[in-house]
Write a protein that holds these residues in place. Structure first.
Motif, PDB file in Angstrom:
ATOM      1  N   ARG A 708       0.804  -1.216   0.000  1.00 46.06           N
ATOM      2  CA  ARG A 708       0.000   0.000   0.000  1.00 46.06           C
ATOM      3  C   ARG A 708       0.840   1.270   0.000  1.00 46.06           C
ATOM      4  O   ARG A 708       0.368   2.324  -0.426  1.00 46.06           O
ATOM      5  N   GLU A 709       2.094   1.213   0.472  1.00 44.10           N
ATOM      6  CA  GLU A 709       2.904   2.431   0.459  1.00 44.10           C
ATOM      7  C   GLU A 709       3.263   2.828  -0.968  1.00 44.10           C
ATOM      8  O   GLU A 709       3.288   4.009  -1.308  1.00 44.10           O
ATOM      9  N   ALA A 710       3.514   1.826  -1.828  1.00 45.14           N
ATOM     10  CA  ALA A 710       3.735   2.127  -3.246  1.00 45.14           C
ATOM     11  C   ALA A 710       2.481   2.747  -3.852  1.00 45.14           C
ATOM     12  O   ALA A 710       2.547   3.754  -4.562  1.00 45.14           O
ATOM     13  N   LEU A 711       1.330   2.152  -3.572  1.00 46.38           N
ATOM     14  CA  LEU A 711       0.077   2.702  -4.075  1.00 46.38           C
ATOM     15  C   LEU A 711      -0.154   4.107  -3.538  1.00 46.38           C
ATOM     16  O   LEU A 711      -0.591   5.005  -4.270  1.00 46.38           O
ATOM     17  N   ALA A 712       0.124   4.304  -2.258  1.00 45.16           N
ATOM     18  CA  ALA A 712      -0.100   5.620  -1.657  1.00 45.16           C
ATOM     19  C   ALA A 712       0.752   6.671  -2.333  1.00 45.16           C
ATOM     20  O   ALA A 712       0.295   7.804  -2.564  1.00 45.16           O
ATOM     21  N   MET A 713       1.997   6.341  -2.661  1.00 49.40           N
ATOM     22  CA  MET A 713       2.859   7.306  -3.332  1.00 49.40           C
ATOM     23  C   MET A 713       2.301   7.664  -4.709  1.00 49.40           C
ATOM     24  O   MET A 713       2.278   8.827  -5.104  1.00 49.40           O
ATOM     25  N   TRP A 714       1.831   6.669  -5.445  1.00 49.73           N
ATOM     26  CA  TRP A 714       1.329   6.926  -6.786  1.00 49.73           C
ATOM     27  C   TRP A 714      -0.020   7.649  -6.766  1.00 49.73           C
ATOM     28  O   TRP A 714      -0.346   8.398  -7.682  1.00 49.73           O
ATOM     29  N   LEU A 715      -0.820   7.405  -5.731  1.00 48.60           N
ATOM     30  CA  LEU A 715      -2.145   8.023  -5.658  1.00 48.60           C
ATOM     31  C   LEU A 715      -2.147   9.340  -4.885  1.00 48.60           C
ATOM     32  O   LEU A 715      -3.141  10.064  -4.910  1.00 48.60           O
ATOM     33  N   LEU A 716      -1.026   9.656  -4.221  1.00 53.35           N
ATOM     34  CA  LEU A 716      -0.975  10.873  -3.416  1.00 53.35           C
ATOM     35  C   LEU A 716      -1.271  12.144  -4.202  1.00 53.35           C
ATOM     36  O   LEU A 716      -2.011  13.012  -3.721  1.00 53.35           O
ATOM     37  N   PRO A 717      -0.718  12.339  -5.418  1.00 53.41           N
ATOM     38  CA  PRO A 717      -1.023  13.585  -6.128  1.00 53.41           C
ATOM     39  C   PRO A 717      -2.515  13.800  -6.358  1.00 53.41           C
ATOM     40  O   PRO A 717      -2.998  14.929  -6.308  1.00 53.41           O
ATOM     41  N   GLY A 718      -3.249  12.714  -6.606  1.00 56.48           N
ATOM     42  CA  GLY A 718      -4.689  12.856  -6.777  1.00 56.48           C
ATOM     43  C   GLY A 718      -5.372  13.319  -5.515  1.00 56.48           C
ATOM     44  O   GLY A 718      -6.275  14.152  -5.544  1.00 56.48           O
ATOM     45  N   VAL A 719      -4.945  12.757  -4.360  1.00 65.01           N
ATOM     46  CA  VAL A 719      -5.530  13.192  -3.088  1.00 65.01           C
ATOM     47  C   VAL A 719      -5.148  14.641  -2.813  1.00 65.01           C
ATOM     48  O   VAL A 719      -5.945  15.422  -2.290  1.00 65.01           O
ATOM     49  N   MET A 720      -3.916  15.006  -3.175  1.00 65.55           N
ATOM     50  CA  MET A 720      -3.493  16.393  -3.019  1.00 65.55           C
ATOM     51  C   MET A 720      -4.391  17.326  -3.833  1.00 65.55           C
ATOM     52  O   MET A 720      -4.745  18.407  -3.380  1.00 65.55           O
ATOM     53  N   ALA A 721      -4.768  16.885  -5.011  1.00 68.11           N
ATOM     54  CA  ALA A 721      -5.629  17.709  -5.855  1.00 68.11           C
ATOM     55  C   ALA A 721      -6.992  17.925  -5.218  1.00 68.11           C
ATOM     56  O   ALA A 721      -7.643  18.945  -5.445  1.00 68.11           O
ATOM     57  N   ALA A 722      -7.446  16.969  -4.409  1.00 71.65           N
ATOM     58  CA  ALA A 722      -8.729  17.127  -3.716  1.00 71.65           C
ATOM     59  C   ALA A 722      -8.684  18.273  -2.722  1.00 71.65           C
ATOM     60  O   ALA A 722      -9.710  18.888  -2.424  1.00 71.65           O
ATOM     61  N   ALA A 723      -7.476  18.565  -2.202  1.00 72.45           N
ATOM     62  CA  ALA A 723      -7.326  19.666  -1.252  1.00 72.45           C
ATOM     63  C   ALA A 723      -6.924  20.964  -1.944  1.00 72.45           C
ATOM     64  O   ALA A 723      -7.464  22.029  -1.647  1.00 72.45           O
ATOM     65  N   GLU A 724      -5.997  20.863  -2.877  1.00 71.21           N
ATOM     66  CA  GLU A 724      -5.412  22.074  -3.454  1.00 71.21           C
ATOM     67  C   GLU A 724      -6.207  22.612  -4.631  1.00 71.21           C
ATOM     68  O   GLU A 724      -6.324  23.835  -4.806  1.00 71.21           O
ATOM     69  N   HIS A 725      -6.752  21.726  -5.447  1.00 66.65           N
ATOM     70  CA  HIS A 725      -7.439  22.146  -6.664  1.00 66.65           C
ATOM     71  C   HIS A 725      -8.930  21.836  -6.649  1.00 66.65           C
ATOM     72  O   HIS A 725      -9.593  21.886  -7.692  1.00 66.65           O
ATOM     73  N   ASP A 726      -9.452  21.493  -5.495  1.00 71.14           N
ATOM     74  CA  ASP A 726     -10.889  21.244  -5.320  1.00 71.14           C
ATOM     75  C   ASP A 726     -11.408  20.130  -6.219  1.00 71.14           C
ATOM     76  O   ASP A 726     -12.571  20.146  -6.634  1.00 71.14           O
ATOM     77  N   ALA A 727     -10.544  19.163  -6.529  1.00 76.04           N
ATOM     78  CA  ALA A 727     -11.009  17.993  -7.283  1.00 76.04           C
ATOM     79  C   ALA A 727     -11.955  17.187  -6.404  1.00 76.04           C
ATOM     80  O   ALA A 727     -11.823  17.140  -5.189  1.00 76.04           O
TER      81      ALA A 727
END
Length: 907
Positions: A708-727
């Motif tokens: 899951r840590e590999a997955l978390a690294m790859w999926l982190l930018p998307g979660v970041m977009a939920a906070a930063e870019h209102d995705a």
């Protein structure tokens, strides 16, 4: 008839009305079979003939409308979707070929078209023409109301035309009853815009064109009924434009009370204002005010609750004798989550409690037990010693039960059941468990009864978007994207070739693409592979079907599947077996490794070696730190607590850099099929420009359920977009990652931090769920997660008011100690920020509430409390100073309760 058929076949729709005018009824009837043949032929044309197809569709639409004699058949023909082209036929042309029909027939067609939910809005101009020709009553279906409102906008046809339109008086009241509200009402917010319907309606009411009472009633009912924020805003604009009289306001007291209790915050605020005016005029009874307030004081919006307490205070000053009826309602606010609200309610009750009898005073004292610890001393000064509430008992952390893996049910056995579930997935939402069961079921049924699923699917998929493609077009489209299980369905009904599927299943991921491409390609390659074997040699079953809902596969189960393959003499599919290896639990199962080695097959030996590898074989997660040095991120234990936070503070979060080489080196690339060899190469994790970010793919977490840590690294930018870019929807992976296996490291905790500050509530709830699951499993490391939160706040990615909402939600479940451990790690950096971040007072309030309830505890005491002391020492009564003083007092009080066993201290 021949001339009409030629004109239609050549797409000359402008010639069709003239030809119809020269034809008798019998000739028109005789033309129908030819028109239907042309229509059936056009359905089979591919998109390369789109221009020709559109012209013939237009001609068919007009010709069929003129030839059909039955009202039901004519309405069905006119409303048919397959006769809609990119250039819509003018409604006057169609009305022109129908104008010589009987008025009753025209009325029947108009009302039938208005009742067609899928096309009535689009056909509104034609329906209006037919109503005018027939002189019938105006249809009032929701769909026709929507279409009419868009057609008859004030700017498009002019104010005079709206006034004179015979539909206006009938349909405007229906606009407020339609579901959803017509788009014309919500499309423009500017009252000066000529397309602004709310302003136009208010003017028409003032001019007497529309009945004012009907408009007022429609607006009030719609606000009481509720709806989306944009809808409610438009209705409020109409209502404010009407300018209600005092009599009209007083006539709807019960409605305003309902809105203030249950409406959207904007609607509730308006209703609250109206009730305030009614109360000032002395037209609101004490009982009505008490009933209205009881609902408002339960709301979470502090502004509304405080305004209601102010209204209650005014009423008590005007009439102190109302205290016995109003104080019990005010006491309901003692349990509100905001301490400021509790404080106001306590002050009001304390001021007027001398006016109530002993029985009611005792009742109020019982309610005071709901107050937080910060107000307990003041409450005891008013009521005396209070009964022990939550603050009197030893604190006990409440966390959800540790999730128990759910075993997948057996795959469906009958062809009918498999096809039914396949169609549900094709037309519905993504579901990993259902996806795996149906895919395995299809393989099993096809192996047992090769032609049965194909026969069952042919009729069921006749209307699919790819059903009229040529084989060449289908191959081209499905070679680029599987569209989930659609590729399997298209294969079974004979739309795809084995050659294309063979090439697609063997394709590798081009180096340098983002990791999301690799995840998506892994899922697609398995589907292409399954489809290929369905056409050549159906597999007996799939090896990679998970054992558990997380996507994990039990090693013993895989060994038994390989043994059965050997008994049947079946050769495993390469991608399917590789996916099984990635899913198998590597927990040192020596018995499974020994059993695999004893199979005497290449796959058995590979599985035995895989299970014997102590650390797994996936790439080491390495990324350059802020200073350019490598920082290992494979596990939290080997990572400095501030590693993720340090990289987060740097430009671009440091996530655009490459992951390093694999632990197993070249052998990973040799022993895995080409579609999965991307895991042995460095992969990019781009911060911007990745089209995979939009929601992600729900099947990705099942590709690597043990890492899951590999997955978390790859999926982190998307979660970041939920906070930063209102995705929206990008935090979907957090609960799944919390339940997955593998050491949770800084990327998982970083994604959790970003998710807690997401823009939309559903994403924040996903993050809260993940937080509580990690805490329940004893896998939450609050230190790096808290520091990641602080780093994201300081760089502007996470807003503190959103974080406060997530923290309150998590704490309200009983996890006060867990939330405090997270905030205690974040606060030192936040308190050191100058100027103080916006909404820091809200975070301090949540932290204070947690400490008051669970006790600070020596291990969780706040570091760097001098910043808190400075804030608490400020003059004034700002929220920041008040909550800083409150938290400082709670920390200084020490732990009166047992130290909470939070996620970190329990390990």
């Amino acid at each position: 008839m021949t001339g009409l058929a030629v004109a239609v076949g050549e797409g000359r729709s402008h010639d069709v009305p003239g030809l119809l005018a020269t034809m008798t009824g019998e000739e028109r009837k005789a033309a129908l079979p030819v028109l239907k043949e042309i229509r059936a032929e056009v359905r089979g044309w591919d998109w390369g003939r789109w221009r020709e197809r559109g012209a013939v569709q237009d001609a068919l639409l007009v010709a069929g409308a003129g030839c059909l004699s039955g009202a039901a058949a004519a309405a069905a023909w006119i409303g048919a979707r397959d006769l809609r082209s990119f250039s819509a036929v003018s409604p006057r042309v169609i009305a022109g070929v129908l104008k010589d029909r009987d008025p009753a027939w025209l009325a029947d067609v108009a009302h039938r078209l208005a009742a067609r939910a899928s096309t009535a809005q689009e056909d509104a101009p034609l329906i209006k023409e037919l109503v005018a020709l027939s002189g019938c009553e105006t249809p009032t279906t929701d769909e026709y109301v929507h279409g009419w409102a868009l057609t008859v906008t004030p700017a498009r046809v002019g104010p005079e035309a709206v006034r004179e339109d015979r539909h206006t008086r009938v349909l405007v009241p229906r606009m407020f009853e339609a579901t959803p509200l017509p788009a014309a009402l919500t499309m423009y917010d500017d009252p000066d815009n000529p397309l602004h319907w709310p302003s136009a309606l208010a003017r028409l009411a003032a001019e007497g064109v529309l009945e004012r009472a009907a408009l007022v009633e429609g607006c009030v009912r719609r606000l009481l009924r509720g709806g989306r924020p944009g809808e409610m805003r438009a209705v409020l604009q109409v209502l404010r434009g009407l300018g209600l009289t005092p009599a009209e306001e007083s006539a709807h007291v019960a409605d305003w009370a309902g809105m203030s209790a249950d409406g959207l915050s904007t609607v509730a605020a308006h209703a609250q204002e109206v009730l305030g005016r009614v109360a000032e005029r002395g037209e609101l009874s004490t009982r009505a005010l008490a009933e209205a307030s009881a609902g408002v004081l339960f709301r979470t919006e502090k502004k509304l609750v405080r305004a209601q307490l102010s209204l209650l205070g005014k009423e008590l000053r005007r009439d102190p004798a109302a205290a016995p009826e109003l104080l019990p309602v005010i006491a309901e606010a003692f349990g509100h989550e905001d301490t400021g609200v509790q404080d106001r309610a306590l002050k009001l009750v304390a001021r007027y409690v001398p006016r109530v009898d002993a029985g009611l005073r005792e009742e109020l004292a019982a309610s005071a037990a709901l107050l937080g610890p910060v107000h307990r001393a003041r409450a005891e000064a008013v009521f005396g010693v209070l009964a022990d509430g939550a603050g009197g008992a030893a604190y006990e952390e409440i966390l959800p039960p540790v999730p128990v893996p759910r075993r997948l049910e057996a795959a469906p056995e009958s062809a009918a059941e498999v096809v039914e579930q396949l169609l549900v997935l094709v037309r519905g939402e993504e579901d990993v468990v259902a996806f795996e069961r149906v895919l395995d079921g299809l393989v099993r049924v096809a192996h047992r009864e090769r032609d049965t699923p194909a026969e069952a699917l042919r009729a069921a998929t006749a209307g699919q978007w790819w059903s009229d493609w040529t084989p060449r077009t289908a191959d081209e489209r499905f070679s680029q994207h599987t569209h989930g299980l659609e590729v399997v369905a298209a294969t079974l009904v004979g739309r795809l070739s084995a050659g294309m599927l063979d090439r697609a299943r063997s394709r590798t991921v081009r180096p340098g693409l983002c990791a999301h491409t690799g995840l998506a390609h892994t899922v697609s390659s398995r589907l292409w592979e399954v489809s290929y074997f369905l056409l050549t040699r159906p597999l007996p079953f799939l090896l990679a079907t998970p054992t558990w809902h997380t996507g994990a596969l039990d090693a013993g189960v895989l060994v038994e599947r390989l043994r059965e393959y050997g008994r049947l003499g079946a050769a495993p599919a390469a991608v399917d077996f590789a996916q099984a290896l990635l899913r198998v639990s590597r927990s040192g199962d020596e018995a499974a490794a020994k059993a695999a080695a004893e199979l005497g097959t290449r796959e058995g030996d590979r599985l035995a070696a895989w299970l014997s590898e102590p650390e797994g074989v996936l790439p080491a997660l390495r990324t350059a730190g802020a200073d350019g040095a490598d920082a290992t991120c494979a596990g939290a234990a080997a990572t400095p607590a501030a590693s993720w936070a340090a990289s987060a503070a740097g430009p671009g979060l440091g996530l655009g850099r490459r992951i390093a080489e694999t632990r197993q080196g070249p052998s990973f690339q040799w022993e895995f099929p080409r579609p999965l060899q991307w895991l042995g190469h460095p992969q990019e994790v781009p911060l911007r420009g990745c089209y995979h970010w939009e929601g992600g793919d729900r099947y990705w977490t099942a590709v690597l359920p043990q890492d899951r840590e590999a997955l978390a690294m790859w999926l982190l930018p998307g979660v970041m977009a939920a906070a930063e870019h209102d995705a929206r929807g990008n935090a979907w992976s957090l609960p799944a990652l919390a339940e997955a296996e593998g050491v949770p490291g800084p990327y998982l905790h970083g994604a959790l931090a970003a998710g807690l500050g997401a823009r939309f509530g559903e994403d924040r709830l996903s993050a809260v769920d993940a937080l509580l699951v990690l805490a329940a499993r004893g896998q939450l490391d609050a230190e790096p997660a808290g520091r990641a939160i602080a780093a994201l706040v300081r760089r502007g990615t996470v807003k503190l008011n959103r974080l406060a909402d997530s923290a309150r939600t998590a704490a309200a479940t009983g996890a006060y100690g867990t939330v405090w451990s997270l905030l205690a790690a974040a606060l030192p950096a936040l308190l050191a920020t100058t100027p103080a971040p916006r909404a820091l007072g809200e975070i301090l309030g949540v932290a204070a509430d947690c400490v008051e309830r669970c006790g600070a505890g020596a291990a969780l005491a706040l570091a760097g409390a001098e910043g808190l002391t400075d804030l608490a020492g400020r003059r004034g009564s700002s929220q920041l100073a008040v909550q800083a003083s409150r938290l400082l007092a709670a920390l200084r009080q020490g732990s009166e309760h047992s130290t909470p066993e939070t996620a970190k201290t329990s390990r």
